[in-house]
Write a protein that holds these residues in place. Structure first.
Motif, PDB file in Angstrom:
ATOM      1  N   ILE A  30      15.084  13.256   5.485  1.00  0.00           N
ATOM      2  CA  ILE A  30      14.273  12.154   5.990  1.00  0.00           C
ATOM      3  C   ILE A  30      14.093  11.137   4.867  1.00  0.00           C
ATOM      4  O   ILE A  30      14.152  11.472   3.682  1.00  0.00           O
ATOM      5  CB  ILE A  30      12.896  12.619   6.521  1.00  0.00           C
ATOM      6  CG1 ILE A  30      12.121  13.370   5.444  1.00  0.00           C
ATOM      7  CG2 ILE A  30      13.071  13.486   7.761  1.00  0.00           C
ATOM      8  CD1 ILE A  30      10.712  13.793   5.883  1.00  0.00           C
ATOM      9  N   GLY A  31      13.904   9.888   5.251  1.00  0.00           N
ATOM     10  CA  GLY A  31      13.679   8.834   4.282  1.00  0.00           C
ATOM     11  C   GLY A  31      14.871   8.525   3.391  1.00  0.00           C
ATOM     12  O   GLY A  31      14.719   7.859   2.373  1.00  0.00           O
ATOM     13  N   PHE A  68      14.195  10.737  13.652  1.00  0.00           N
ATOM     14  CA  PHE A  68      14.442   9.309  13.847  1.00  0.00           C
ATOM     15  C   PHE A  68      13.410   8.639  14.756  1.00  0.00           C
ATOM     16  O   PHE A  68      13.426   7.416  14.902  1.00  0.00           O
ATOM     17  CB  PHE A  68      15.840   9.093  14.430  1.00  0.00           C
ATOM     18  CG  PHE A  68      16.941   9.601  13.537  1.00  0.00           C
ATOM     19  CD1 PHE A  68      17.144   9.048  12.285  1.00  0.00           C
ATOM     20  CD2 PHE A  68      17.758  10.634  13.940  1.00  0.00           C
ATOM     21  CE1 PHE A  68      18.156   9.514  11.452  1.00  0.00           C
ATOM     22  CE2 PHE A  68      18.772  11.116  13.121  1.00  0.00           C
ATOM     23  CZ  PHE A  68      18.966  10.548  11.864  1.00  0.00           C
ATOM     24  N   HIS A  69      12.535   9.407  15.364  1.00  0.00           N
ATOM     25  CA  HIS A  69      11.556   8.823  16.287  1.00  0.00           C
ATOM     26  C   HIS A  69      10.636   7.833  15.571  1.00  0.00           C
ATOM     27  O   HIS A  69      10.271   6.792  16.114  1.00  0.00           O
ATOM     28  CB  HIS A  69      10.719   9.923  16.938  1.00  0.00           C
ATOM     29  CG  HIS A  69      11.514  10.823  17.827  1.00  0.00           C
ATOM     30  ND1 HIS A  69      10.995  11.983  18.375  1.00  0.00           N
ATOM     31  CD2 HIS A  69      12.800  10.753  18.259  1.00  0.00           C
ATOM     32  CE1 HIS A  69      11.918  12.576  19.110  1.00  0.00           C
ATOM     33  NE2 HIS A  69      13.019  11.847  19.054  1.00  0.00           N
ATOM     34  N   GLY A  70      10.217   8.174  14.354  1.00  0.00           N
ATOM     35  CA  GLY A  70       9.267   7.341  13.631  1.00  0.00           C
ATOM     36  C   GLY A  70       9.776   5.937  13.368  1.00  0.00           C
ATOM     37  O   GLY A  70       8.992   4.976  13.373  1.00  0.00           O
ATOM     38  N   GLU A  71      11.089   5.800  13.127  1.00  0.00           N
ATOM     39  CA  GLU A  71      11.639   4.473  12.866  1.00  0.00           C
ATOM     40  C   GLU A  71      11.459   3.560  14.071  1.00  0.00           C
ATOM     41  O   GLU A  71      11.116   2.383  13.930  1.00  0.00           O
ATOM     42  CB  GLU A  71      13.122   4.603  12.510  1.00  0.00           C
ATOM     43  CG  GLU A  71      13.374   5.351  11.203  1.00  0.00           C
ATOM     44  CD  GLU A  71      14.845   5.554  10.931  1.00  0.00           C
ATOM     45  OE1 GLU A  71      15.672   5.054  11.738  1.00  0.00           O
ATOM     46  OE2 GLU A  71      15.191   6.202   9.926  1.00  0.00           O
ATOM     47  N   ARG A  72      11.673   4.100  15.256  1.00  0.00           N
ATOM     48  CA  ARG A  72      11.506   3.281  16.465  1.00  0.00           C
ATOM     49  C   ARG A  72      10.047   2.937  16.703  1.00  0.00           C
ATOM     50  O   ARG A  72       9.704   1.844  17.143  1.00  0.00           O
ATOM     51  CB  ARG A  72      12.079   4.032  17.670  1.00  0.00           C
ATOM     52  CG  ARG A  72      13.585   4.196  17.632  1.00  0.00           C
ATOM     53  CD  ARG A  72      14.111   4.380  19.025  1.00  0.00           C
ATOM     54  NE  ARG A  72      15.120   5.405  19.088  1.00  0.00           N
ATOM     55  CZ  ARG A  72      15.544   5.963  20.209  1.00  0.00           C
ATOM     56  NH1 ARG A  72      15.004   5.614  21.370  1.00  0.00           N
ATOM     57  NH2 ARG A  72      16.486   6.878  20.203  1.00  0.00           N
ATOM     58  N   ILE A  73       9.173   3.911  16.440  1.00  0.00           N
ATOM     59  CA  ILE A  73       7.740   3.673  16.627  1.00  0.00           C
ATOM     60  C   ILE A  73       7.257   2.559  15.703  1.00  0.00           C
ATOM     61  O   ILE A  73       6.571   1.615  16.128  1.00  0.00           O
ATOM     62  CB  ILE A  73       6.954   4.980  16.373  1.00  0.00           C
ATOM     63  CG1 ILE A  73       7.273   6.012  17.464  1.00  0.00           C
ATOM     64  CG2 ILE A  73       5.457   4.705  16.305  1.00  0.00           C
ATOM     65  CD1 ILE A  73       6.760   7.405  17.163  1.00  0.00           C
ATOM     66  N   ILE A 123       6.930   7.638   6.289  1.00  0.00           N
ATOM     67  CA  ILE A 123       7.848   6.946   5.379  1.00  0.00           C
ATOM     68  C   ILE A 123       8.244   5.594   5.956  1.00  0.00           C
ATOM     69  O   ILE A 123       8.238   4.569   5.259  1.00  0.00           O
ATOM     70  CB  ILE A 123       9.095   7.816   5.130  1.00  0.00           C
ATOM     71  CG1 ILE A 123       8.717   9.067   4.338  1.00  0.00           C
ATOM     72  CG2 ILE A 123      10.172   7.025   4.398  1.00  0.00           C
ATOM     73  CD1 ILE A 123       9.803  10.115   4.284  1.00  0.00           C
ATOM     74  N   ALA A 124       8.595   5.582   7.249  1.00  0.00           N
ATOM     75  CA  ALA A 124       8.966   4.324   7.899  1.00  0.00           C
ATOM     76  C   ALA A 124       7.813   3.331   7.853  1.00  0.00           C
ATOM     77  O   ALA A 124       8.009   2.125   7.624  1.00  0.00           O
ATOM     78  CB  ALA A 124       9.400   4.580   9.340  1.00  0.00           C
ATOM     79  N   ALA A 125       6.598   3.829   8.067  1.00  0.00           N
ATOM     80  CA  ALA A 125       5.425   2.950   8.026  1.00  0.00           C
ATOM     81  C   ALA A 125       5.214   2.386   6.632  1.00  0.00           C
ATOM     82  O   ALA A 125       4.927   1.194   6.462  1.00  0.00           O
ATOM     83  CB  ALA A 125       4.190   3.721   8.483  1.00  0.00           C
ATOM     84  N   ARG A 126       5.349   3.227   5.621  1.00  0.00           N
ATOM     85  CA  ARG A 126       5.152   2.768   4.241  1.00  0.00           C
ATOM     86  C   ARG A 126       6.172   1.699   3.869  1.00  0.00           C
ATOM     87  O   ARG A 126       5.838   0.695   3.237  1.00  0.00           O
ATOM     88  CB  ARG A 126       5.241   3.954   3.285  1.00  0.00           C
ATOM     89  CG  ARG A 126       4.891   3.619   1.854  1.00  0.00           C
ATOM     90  CD  ARG A 126       4.872   4.861   0.981  1.00  0.00           C
ATOM     91  NE  ARG A 126       4.422   4.566  -0.368  1.00  0.00           N
ATOM     92  CZ  ARG A 126       3.159   4.473  -0.747  1.00  0.00           C
ATOM     93  NH1 ARG A 126       2.193   4.648   0.147  1.00  0.00           N
ATOM     94  NH2 ARG A 126       2.833   4.200  -2.000  1.00  0.00           N
ATOM     95  N   GLU A 127       7.428   1.920   4.264  1.00  0.00           N
ATOM     96  CA  GLU A 127       8.476   0.956   3.934  1.00  0.00           C
ATOM     97  C   GLU A 127       8.300  -0.359   4.690  1.00  0.00           C
ATOM     98  O   GLU A 127       8.806  -1.392   4.255  1.00  0.00           O
ATOM     99  CB  GLU A 127       9.845   1.576   4.218  1.00  0.00           C
ATOM    100  CG  GLU A 127      10.162   2.751   3.280  1.00  0.00           C
ATOM    101  CD  GLU A 127      11.535   3.324   3.489  1.00  0.00           C
ATOM    102  OE1 GLU A 127      12.069   3.197   4.612  1.00  0.00           O
ATOM    103  OE2 GLU A 127      12.076   3.920   2.540  1.00  0.00           O
ATOM    104  N   ALA A 128       7.570  -0.316   5.816  1.00  0.00           N
ATOM    105  CA  ALA A 128       7.306  -1.535   6.580  1.00  0.00           C
ATOM    106  C   ALA A 128       6.017  -2.218   6.143  1.00  0.00           C
ATOM    107  O   ALA A 128       5.626  -3.244   6.713  1.00  0.00           O
ATOM    108  CB  ALA A 128       7.238  -1.211   8.071  1.00  0.00           C
ATOM    109  N   GLY A 129       5.344  -1.632   5.148  1.00  0.00           N
ATOM    110  CA  GLY A 129       4.113  -2.236   4.657  1.00  0.00           C
ATOM    111  C   GLY A 129       2.889  -1.914   5.485  1.00  0.00           C
ATOM    112  O   GLY A 129       1.866  -2.591   5.371  1.00  0.00           O
ATOM    113  N   GLY A 174       4.939   8.980  -2.111  1.00  0.00           N
ATOM    114  CA  GLY A 174       3.498   8.820  -2.312  1.00  0.00           C
ATOM    115  C   GLY A 174       2.737   8.750  -1.007  1.00  0.00           C
ATOM    116  O   GLY A 174       1.854   7.889  -0.835  1.00  0.00           O
ATOM    117  N   LEU A 175       3.037   9.645  -0.085  1.00  0.00           N
ATOM    118  CA  LEU A 175       2.423   9.588   1.244  1.00  0.00           C
ATOM    119  C   LEU A 175       0.949   9.959   1.180  1.00  0.00           C
ATOM    120  O   LEU A 175       0.551  10.903   0.486  1.00  0.00           O
ATOM    121  CB  LEU A 175       3.162  10.541   2.196  1.00  0.00           C
ATOM    122  CG  LEU A 175       4.659  10.269   2.397  1.00  0.00           C
ATOM    123  CD1 LEU A 175       5.246  11.271   3.370  1.00  0.00           C
ATOM    124  CD2 LEU A 175       4.898   8.840   2.879  1.00  0.00           C
TER     125      LEU A 175
END
Length: 345
Positions: free
Chosen positions: A57-58, A331-336, A18-24, A86-87
């Motif tokens: 999440i998200g 929350f790990h994914g947001e930092r990654i 989700i974090a990756a998708r929101e960051a493009g 839409g993952l």
């Protein structure tokens, strides 16, 4: 070329996607089993120990009328999460290897392994004779978020692989009026013993410790202790299993006498905990502590000693599984992702 390949479709892997998708970023989630495979294989009537907002999440609300959500509600919630965002996912595909490439990594994907102990393959085997071709998947970065629930702590005793022996507990109805031995002294064993007892099974709890673990939740511990005190659930503390037979379990006491006992058993549940499998990490060059199974990583970014390869979720803590849960691993994914985006900029 993916920006990010995420191995593991549990809450930590989904939150990273989700974090990756929101960051493009172009991200793909890969799992050898189902969506949130571990939660799917929790006991069918499982109630979480935490409140629903700590599983979110998200930013998508987890709505439930209960103080603590159930397994069924959690499965519905994470399906909704995957649909809402839409993952992109490849379920039922096992990562065979991860190799360093010119611009990052190349993941080799193969078919999921046949189920063992509990179903880790994705759904029904529709084409049992068809072997899906190995697929090469290039990615600039990789996140390993595989958790630990797939790998039980085995006792290493004769008979552990007999068909009436399981390392996972689902539900009690099939064991009505059956003699069931439950091995373990923590939450999973205590809950299974109570559930089996209340559905008419004759339960014996075997634990190598002299009493139940202090980690048993405060609302569970008095319940099972009272059932043991009343004799409704038999208990063998200070005992360890030395062999399992089709109709009985042999135990040995921990004291100097080493007295053996033969316990009648129609079914056996070895609920002695689970551990991460570090083999994939090590195969890529990640340094994994031999004692704790913790991968070497930066505490701020979760990047391992292999540049571009990150860890997320409970695998971060290795065998110290009481340190990382959905509540903090989400929350790990947001930092990654923030680290990856900063480098691209």
């Amino acid at each position: 070329m993916l920006d990010l390949a995420i191995v593991g479709a549990g809450p930590a892997g989904l939150a990273t996607a989700i974090a990756a998708r929101e960051a493009g970023l172009r991200a793909l989630v890969i799992d050898k089993g189902l969506l949130v495979n571990s939660i799917f294989h929790f006991p069918r009537n499982q109630v979480f120990f935490t409140t629903p907002e700590l599983l979110e999440i998200g930013g998508l609300p987890f709505v439930t009328p209960y103080e603590k959500p159930t397994r069924v509600e959690a499965l519905r919630y994470y399906r909704r999460v995957a649909d809402h965002f839409g993952l992109d996912m490849k379920l039922g595909r096992r990562v065979l290897s991860i190799d360093r490439g010119d611009a990052g990594f190349v993941l080799q994907l193969g078919p999921a392994a046949p189920p063992s102990g509990f179903a880790t393959a994705a759904g029904p085997d529709l084409h049992p004779d068809a072997e899906p071709a190995v697929e090469a998947l290039p990615a600039r970065n990789v996140v390993i978020a595989t958790g630990y629930y797939d790998t039980p702590n085995r006792l290493g005793v004769p008979g552990e692989d007999l068909p009436h022996v399981a390392h996972y507990y689902a539900e009690a109805h099939a064991y009505y009026q059956q003699r069931v031995v439950v091995v373990g002294g923590k939450n999973s064993a205590a809950l299974a013993a109570l559930d089996l007892h209340r559905h008419g099974a004759h339960v014996t709890l075997v634990h190598r410790g002299l009493r139940l673990s202090d980690s048993v939740k405060y609302w569970i511990k008095p319940d099972i202790e009272n059932r043991i005190r009343q004799g409704a659930i038999a208990a063998r503390f200070g005992s360890r299993v030395i062999a399992i037979h089709p109709d009985r379990v042999e135990t040995e006491t921990a004291d100097a006498l080493h007295e053996n006992e033969s316990l009648p058993a129609d079914a056996v549940f070895l609920l002695t905990g689970y551990r991460p499998d570090p083999r994939l990490l090590r195969s890529v060059g990640v340094e994994v502590d031999a004692a704790t199974a913790r991968p070497r990583h930066d505490e701020a970014t979760f990047e391992t000693n292999v540049g571009g390869l990150f860890v997320a979720g409970s695998i971060v803590s290795g065998s110290e599984t009481n340190r990382t849960f959905i509540e903090n691993g989400r929350f790990h994914g947001e930092r990654i992702v923030a680290t990856i985006v900063a480098r691209r900029a």
